[in-house]
Design a protein around this motif. Sequence first.
Motif, PDB file in Angstrom:
ATOM      1  N   UNK A 225       0.835  -1.205   0.000  1.00  0.00           N
ATOM      2  CA  UNK A 225       0.000   0.000   0.000  1.00  0.00           C
ATOM      3  C   UNK A 225       0.868   1.252   0.000  1.00  0.00           C
ATOM      4  N   UNK A 226       2.183   1.075  -0.061  1.00  0.00           N
ATOM      5  CA  UNK A 226       3.117   2.186   0.023  1.00  0.00           C
ATOM      6  C   UNK A 226       3.546   2.610  -1.387  1.00  0.00           C
ATOM      7  N   UNK A 227       3.203   3.851  -1.764  1.00  0.00           N
ATOM      8  CA  UNK A 227       3.486   4.331  -3.127  1.00  0.00           C
ATOM      9  C   UNK A 227       4.971   4.287  -3.458  1.00  0.00           C
ATOM     10  N   UNK A 228       5.798   4.700  -2.503  1.00  0.00           N
ATOM     11  CA  UNK A 228       7.234   4.773  -2.749  1.00  0.00           C
ATOM     12  C   UNK A 228       7.838   3.378  -2.909  1.00  0.00           C
ATOM     13  N   UNK A 229       7.424   2.456  -2.037  1.00  0.00           N
ATOM     14  CA  UNK A 229       7.930   1.082  -2.157  1.00  0.00           C
ATOM     15  C   UNK A 229       7.513   0.496  -3.504  1.00  0.00           C
ATOM     16  N   UNK A 230       6.268   0.731  -3.909  1.00  0.00           N
ATOM     17  CA  UNK A 230       5.776   0.201  -5.191  1.00  0.00           C
ATOM     18  C   UNK A 230       6.631   0.710  -6.356  1.00  0.00           C
ATOM     19  N   UNK A 231       6.932   2.010  -6.328  1.00  0.00           N
ATOM     20  CA  UNK A 231       7.739   2.612  -7.388  1.00  0.00           C
ATOM     21  C   UNK A 231       9.140   1.990  -7.427  1.00  0.00           C
ATOM     22  N   UNK A 232       9.696   1.761  -6.243  1.00  0.00           N
ATOM     23  CA  UNK A 232      11.037   1.167  -6.168  1.00  0.00           C
ATOM     24  C   UNK A 232      11.024  -0.307  -6.605  1.00  0.00           C
ATOM     25  N   UNK A 233       9.951  -1.019  -6.303  1.00  0.00           N
ATOM     26  CA  UNK A 233       9.808  -2.403  -6.784  1.00  0.00           C
ATOM     27  C   UNK A 233       9.813  -2.423  -8.315  1.00  0.00           C
ATOM     28  N   UNK A 234       9.067  -1.490  -8.913  1.00  0.00           N
ATOM     29  CA  UNK A 234       8.981  -1.433 -10.380  1.00  0.00           C
ATOM     30  C   UNK A 234      10.340  -1.104 -10.994  1.00  0.00           C
ATOM     31  N   UNK A 235      11.101  -0.239 -10.342  1.00  0.00           N
ATOM     32  CA  UNK A 235      12.428   0.120 -10.847  1.00  0.00           C
ATOM     33  C   UNK A 235      13.403  -1.054 -10.740  1.00  0.00           C
ATOM     34  N   UNK A 236      13.436  -1.699  -9.569  1.00  0.00           N
ATOM     35  CA  UNK A 236      14.341  -2.841  -9.389  1.00  0.00           C
ATOM     36  C   UNK A 236      13.977  -3.962 -10.364  1.00  0.00           C
ATOM     37  N   UNK A 237      12.683  -4.124 -10.630  1.00  0.00           N
ATOM     38  CA  UNK A 237      12.214  -5.152 -11.577  1.00  0.00           C
ATOM     39  C   UNK A 237      12.751  -4.905 -12.987  1.00  0.00           C
ATOM     40  N   UNK A 238      12.883  -3.651 -13.367  1.00  0.00           N
ATOM     41  CA  UNK A 238      13.161  -3.329 -14.772  1.00  0.00           C
ATOM     42  C   UNK A 238      14.319  -2.338 -14.906  1.00  0.00           C
ATOM     43  N   UNK A 239      15.542  -2.871 -14.630  1.00  0.00           N
ATOM     44  CA  UNK A 239      16.779  -2.142 -14.941  1.00  0.00           C
ATOM     45  C   UNK A 239      16.814  -0.716 -14.390  1.00  0.00           C
ATOM     46  N   UNK A 240      16.629  -0.615 -13.068  1.00  0.00           N
ATOM     47  CA  UNK A 240      16.531   0.696 -12.401  1.00  0.00           C
ATOM     48  C   UNK A 240      17.557   1.718 -12.866  1.00  0.00           C
ATOM     49  N   UNK A 241      18.816   1.290 -12.925  1.00  0.00           N
ATOM     50  CA  UNK A 241      19.869   2.273 -13.195  1.00  0.00           C
ATOM     51  C   UNK A 241      19.737   2.929 -14.567  1.00  0.00           C
ATOM     52  N   UNK A 242      19.039   2.252 -15.485  1.00  0.00           N
ATOM     53  CA  UNK A 242      18.850   2.804 -16.836  1.00  0.00           C
ATOM     54  C   UNK A 242      17.652   3.755 -16.890  1.00  0.00           C
ATOM     55  N   UNK A 243      16.814   3.702 -15.841  1.00  0.00           N
ATOM     56  CA  UNK A 243      15.517   4.381 -15.904  1.00  0.00           C
ATOM     57  C   UNK A 243      15.459   5.624 -15.016  1.00  0.00           C
ATOM     58  N   UNK A 244      16.262   5.632 -13.927  1.00  0.00           N
ATOM     59  CA  UNK A 244      16.091   6.688 -12.914  1.00  0.00           C
ATOM     60  C   UNK A 244      16.248   8.106 -13.476  1.00  0.00           C
ATOM     61  N   UNK A 245      17.178   8.317 -14.419  1.00  0.00           N
ATOM     62  CA  UNK A 245      17.368   9.689 -14.902  1.00  0.00           C
ATOM     63  C   UNK A 245      16.162  10.145 -15.711  1.00  0.00           C
ATOM     64  N   UNK A 246      15.654   9.283 -16.581  1.00  0.00           N
ATOM     65  CA  UNK A 246      14.463   9.628 -17.363  1.00  0.00           C
ATOM     66  C   UNK A 246      13.243   9.847 -16.488  1.00  0.00           C
ATOM     67  N   UNK A 247      13.153   9.067 -15.411  1.00  0.00           N
ATOM     68  CA  UNK A 247      12.006   9.148 -14.515  1.00  0.00           C
ATOM     69  C   UNK A 247      12.160  10.334 -13.559  1.00  0.00           C
ATOM     70  N   UNK A 248      13.401  10.747 -13.346  1.00  0.00           N
ATOM     71  CA  UNK A 248      13.647  11.841 -12.420  1.00  0.00           C
ATOM     72  C   UNK A 248      13.663  11.409 -10.974  1.00  0.00           C
ATOM     73  N   UNK A 249      14.153  10.183 -10.710  1.00  0.00           N
ATOM     74  CA  UNK A 249      14.243   9.697  -9.320  1.00  0.00           C
ATOM     75  C   UNK A 249      15.539  10.190  -8.701  1.00  0.00           C
ATOM     76  N   UNK A 250      15.436  10.851  -7.560  1.00  0.00           N
ATOM     77  CA  UNK A 250      16.627  11.397  -6.906  1.00  0.00           C
ATOM     78  C   UNK A 250      17.297  10.377  -5.982  1.00  0.00           C
ATOM     79  N   UNK A 251      16.490   9.477  -5.393  1.00  0.00           N
ATOM     80  CA  UNK A 251      17.036   8.513  -4.434  1.00  0.00           C
ATOM     81  C   UNK A 251      17.557   7.292  -5.186  1.00  0.00           C
ATOM     82  N   UNK A 252      18.877   7.108  -5.186  1.00  0.00           N
ATOM     83  CA  UNK A 252      19.480   6.000  -5.937  1.00  0.00           C
ATOM     84  C   UNK A 252      19.762   4.776  -5.062  1.00  0.00           C
TER      85      UNK A 252
END
Length: 432
Positions: A225-252
């Motif tokens: 039920x946690x929005x932030x955890x859900x977003x991080x799950x989706x990033x870890x699932x799909x090549x986070x390091x390639x996506x964070x800059x396009x998504x604008x995620x500050x927490x690496x």
Amino acid sequence: TMTKTNNNKELALHGGEKLISRKFQKYNSIGKEEVQAAKQVIESGVLSQFIAEWGKDFLGGPKVKEFERKCESYFGVKHAVTVNSWTSGLIAAVGAVGIEPGDEIIVTPWTMTATATAIVHWNAIPVFADIDPETFNIDPVSVIKNISPYTKAIMAVDIFGQSADIDRLRSICDEYDLKLIVDSAQSPGAMYKGKFAGTLGDVGGYSLNYHKHIHTGEGGILVTDDDLIAERLQLIRNHAEAVVSGKGSADLTNMIGHNFRLGEIESAIGIEQLNKLDGFIASRQKTAKRLSKGLSELHGLKTPVIKPDLTHVFYVYGMVLNIKELGVSRDRIFEALAAEGIEGLMPGYVNVHLLPMYQEKQAYGSSGFPWSSDICHREVKYEPGVCPVAEALQSESFLGFEMCLHDLRDDEIDLIIEAFKKVWSKLSELKN
């Protein structure tokens, strides 16, 4: 009567005729609906639609999204995130709650190895707490004893089909400011005080692999039920390091990418399986009820305990033998029952802390990392004796029966009960 004639019959172990001479129907939950659903996906030509960049296909194709929305509505959660295996799900969960190298996570030894390996994956340290002798789930009293200044999370496992003691675990987490991860691999659809097992932690979820209630070949579902955890799950699932800059995620933190993506075919099958889950559960519960009734008068045998306000979905039917009372070892009883033709019995379960990786404290490379490194704050003990209840159940008294192995008819359940009664009538012959 049948029981009387059994009393005169020789045990199959000693050369007598075995009670169950035919093979039971293997459990197969895949029907024409799943075939049709998979066929439509194949004909569409879109077997996966994930792209490892921020954009409309970062979250996958139409069936992945449909399956996730259906899981959200079924389990009553804000976010469901599918993955290609529950092992991937556990790794994503540990990363998503922000675990640091050297952090300790308290976990049960009675679980599939991946539960603890997902902790080691992030260079964190598993600390094993003992289990409750009736439910086989992690024991909150032992959890408290194992908390150190370095503890950051509890990973509870809803083993065999029944939820762990979430209220007590949650209050421990609140008191010590810990995250609660719930591994409900074996318990999709089990209820805890009116809510679904797996949905009551910061993050939890279910396995979809081939001998589970919901079966898509391989796969897993994360719920939170946690929005932030859900977003991080989706990033870890799909090549986070390639996506964070396009998504604008500050927490690496832990934004190390993986390919944990579920395919469209599995998702389409999952949708159909989810529609049938209530029926699968009802049939397991009916089988368990009949078994418990039939085995209730056998002395020295304890059938599964269902705690008040909880339901059990019976991935495993867990029994405990009173070896002192019976005067026969569990392994001998297991041999006698197996000889009568019962398939799917488990003499003991597992003690993850006794595996070579923990006994030798060697995971990454050859020099004992992470335990031997500076990130590990203290010496964590894994030797025999740290989980006495779990160890005694494993070596002496636990006898499980796999409920997802066969589709049992009533007369077949009755045959299993008769085989137990036959063995119990001849216990004196098994004593030496």
